[in-house]
Design an enzyme around this catalytic site. Sequence first.
Site, PDB file in Angstrom:
ATOM      1  N   SER A  34       0.800  -1.231   0.000  1.00 38.73           N
ATOM      2  CA  SER A  34       0.000   0.000   0.000  1.00 38.73           C
ATOM      3  C   SER A  34       0.826   1.271   0.000  1.00 38.73           C
ATOM      4  O   SER A  34       0.269   2.364  -0.132  1.00 38.73           O
ATOM      5  CB  SER A  34      -0.949   0.007   1.195  1.00 38.73           C
ATOM      6  OG  SER A  34      -2.011  -0.886   0.979  1.00 38.73           O
ATOM      7  N   ASP A  65     -17.629   1.384  -0.953  1.00 36.09           N
ATOM      8  CA  ASP A  65     -16.829   0.167  -0.786  1.00 36.09           C
ATOM      9  C   ASP A  65     -17.623  -0.891  -0.027  1.00 36.09           C
ATOM     10  O   ASP A  65     -17.821  -0.773   1.187  1.00 36.09           O
ATOM     11  CB  ASP A  65     -15.542   0.496  -0.023  1.00 36.09           C
ATOM     12  CG  ASP A  65     -14.736  -0.747   0.312  1.00 36.09           C
ATOM     13  OD1 ASP A  65     -14.900  -1.776  -0.376  1.00 36.09           O
ATOM     14  OD2 ASP A  65     -13.933  -0.679   1.268  1.00 36.09           O
ATOM     15  N   ASP A 101     -11.362  -6.612  -0.125  1.00 38.51           N
ATOM     16  CA  ASP A 101     -10.754  -5.510   0.593  1.00 38.51           C
ATOM     17  C   ASP A 101     -10.209  -6.031   1.923  1.00 38.51           C
ATOM     18  O   ASP A 101     -10.558  -7.125   2.368  1.00 38.51           O
ATOM     19  CB  ASP A 101     -11.791  -4.410   0.850  1.00 38.51           C
ATOM     20  CG  ASP A 101     -11.149  -3.100   1.260  1.00 38.51           C
ATOM     21  OD1 ASP A 101     -10.903  -2.264   0.372  1.00 38.51           O
ATOM     22  OD2 ASP A 101     -10.881  -2.919   2.463  1.00 38.51           O
ATOM     23  N   HIS A 128     -15.273  -0.069   3.675  1.00 36.21           N
ATOM     24  CA  HIS A 128     -15.035   1.196   4.354  1.00 36.21           C
ATOM     25  C   HIS A 128     -16.161   2.206   4.144  1.00 36.21           C
ATOM     26  O   HIS A 128     -16.050   3.360   4.564  1.00 36.21           O
ATOM     27  CB  HIS A 128     -13.735   1.831   3.843  1.00 36.21           C
ATOM     28  CG  HIS A 128     -12.497   1.071   4.201  1.00 36.21           C
ATOM     29  ND1 HIS A 128     -12.036   0.012   3.458  1.00 36.21           N
ATOM     30  CD2 HIS A 128     -11.625   1.216   5.239  1.00 36.21           C
ATOM     31  CE1 HIS A 128     -10.916  -0.462   3.998  1.00 36.21           C
ATOM     32  NE2 HIS A 128     -10.651   0.243   5.080  1.00 36.21           N
ATOM     33  N   CYS A 180      -7.794   1.973   1.730  1.00 33.41           N
ATOM     34  CA  CYS A 180      -8.897   1.209   1.152  1.00 33.41           C
ATOM     35  C   CYS A 180      -8.466   0.552  -0.166  1.00 33.41           C
ATOM     36  O   CYS A 180      -8.155   1.232  -1.143  1.00 33.41           O
ATOM     37  CB  CYS A 180     -10.090   2.134   0.915  1.00 33.41           C
ATOM     38  SG  CYS A 180     -11.455   1.347   0.045  1.00 33.41           S
TER      39      CYS A 180
END
Length: 656
Positions: free
Chosen positions: A327, A351, A364, A370, A383
């Site tokens: 990430s 999401d 996810d 989220h 996310c």
Amino acid sequence: MANLNDTGRDLRNFRKRIMALAVFVLVCFFLLLLRFVWLQVVRHSNYVAQAEENRISIVPTMPSRGIITDRNGVVLANNYSAYTLEITPAKIDGKINEVIDELARFIEITPYERKRFKRRMEETKRFESIVLKSKLTDEEVARFTVRRYGFPGVEVQARMFRQYPLGEVAAHAIGYIGRISQKDIDRLPEEEDTNYQGTTHYGKEGIEKSYERVLHGVTGYEEMEVSASGRAVRTLSTHSTVPGNNLVLSIDIELQKVVEEAFGKRRGALIAMDPATGEILAYVSKPTFDPNLFVDGIDQQSWDELNTSINRPLINRPIRGAYPPGSTYKPFMALAALELGYRTPQAAISDPGYFVYGNHRFRDDKAGGHGLVDMYKSIVQSCDTYYYILAAEMGVDTMHDYMKQFGFGELTGIDLAHERKGILPSMEWKRKAYRNPNQQKWYPGETISLGIGQGYNTFTPLQLAYATALLVNNGSAARPHLVKEIEDGVTHERKPVVTETVKLDIRQENIDVIKKAMVGVTREGTAARVFGGAGYVSGGKTGTAQVIGIGKNEKYNAAALAEHKRDHALYTAFAPVDNPKIVIALIVENAGFGASAAAPIAKKAMDYFFLGKRPATEVTGHAVPEQPEDYPEEPDDVLQPIMTPALPEEENTEQE
């Protein structure tokens, strides 16, 4: 009457013989005269030169190798004088083993030293002096001196030896020297051959290797008159050596120690750099090694321990380790979306906790999702679904073309050898990477995982640090380098090392959006617990990298995996926010979450850099990290990219 005739005939024959002998003598004398003329007139100059060469011996004298210090003057590599026991094979009539046996009666010579001597004999010309034993004690020198008359061809010499006072600290950056080999000599430019006459050691790794000619100096020599037996009679002339130049590294060795201690026993890498100057402030590769082992030839046991260790301490991870960025890649994806018009900061997605592409579900990290996610929240809460959708819209080649300007998949040009490019995937890259036509095809589903820094994405920690520097320093950063200044070995005049500054054409308002979100990571996001009350404002991004996904309906369980198959923890950081003085990129191999394993190391580095705080020594092992549900599996090879051409059945993601 007959007797008189016989006497006359004998006299005539005698005269003929005398004449023949006289002619023979004259011919011989004439030949000798010709030879004399040839030697004394025609070949006079050549033989005079040979006579001088036999009478005069040219003995090279080694220059003092340059010293290496950190930015504050702490010595990282220096020289010291010690005695060596040396043998010149050409001066011994084929009885070298017997001579060594005799020497061993009063000086300890180990089997390893005997084996090393024989190996060096094979690599060295017979008329050159070869070291049998290094670093003799004063007592050993005295023992040999009183017996020296019985050992023609054996000498005690005073030589300079390289020393690394801090041992393992910053070993991968400094590198080491070792015995010069024929390969080293073959790589020398033709004009450097003379300068390396008599040289015994050569830079093998790190700065010692890349700045070898700067550190070496200029070889001097002495003209010695020698006797027929080869003994020195007197010195005719001396041509002084020129010492090598000294190097001042940009590393702050105290910051380096703080980071290395923070890693403890864990594996990984960290790069801390000043984006404005490109100076590397800390260069950490863990585990490390003691470079002193290599100076005079490493013993077999130590080599086996280093070379066969599952922890691979000889791998220079900051430039050789290629890892998925996880990430930490998301801020770059978000910036690409802004610059290329795929998103605005306010545009939001809903999401549900997964993204469906074709018949495949990409989950996810957060079960249930989220909720409503804009760009700020996508970075702060990391996310995945936001970036799955974005990657599908952008496509692999668009991502490749935009990310390339940040140095992903490119050499940074750091002043170290063997830097690795990593992989920034594209359709063209895959066609070239595989031989099988079926594997050369790019599958659309492979694009999705690229958006969260997974899939084929594999970059070095140095590339990640440099890219982050370009991003947070408003699109401008100098090329990274380890040498800050070069100091003349004679005059001590210093010249700074300046590298190219790269300036990207990026709109400032878009950079500000990303930097604001990265500050949010440390205030309310995935790293808020670590950086709460830090005493300074920093930005950052957590990451937890995986390469091989787990099967459908399976859950990631770190405790059930071998330690080398667990997830990597990553973190990128910068501070101060408006004018960054330090940028950090680090990875802790197989340590779990970026927030819990990597971010604390970055905080300790920044605490020392900004506040002078030195944490208590902490020895960290390989504890099994706590895992949330649906956590991904780690790749088998932590340093090599795992390239799976077939579309996985289900792609798992990461959790910070």
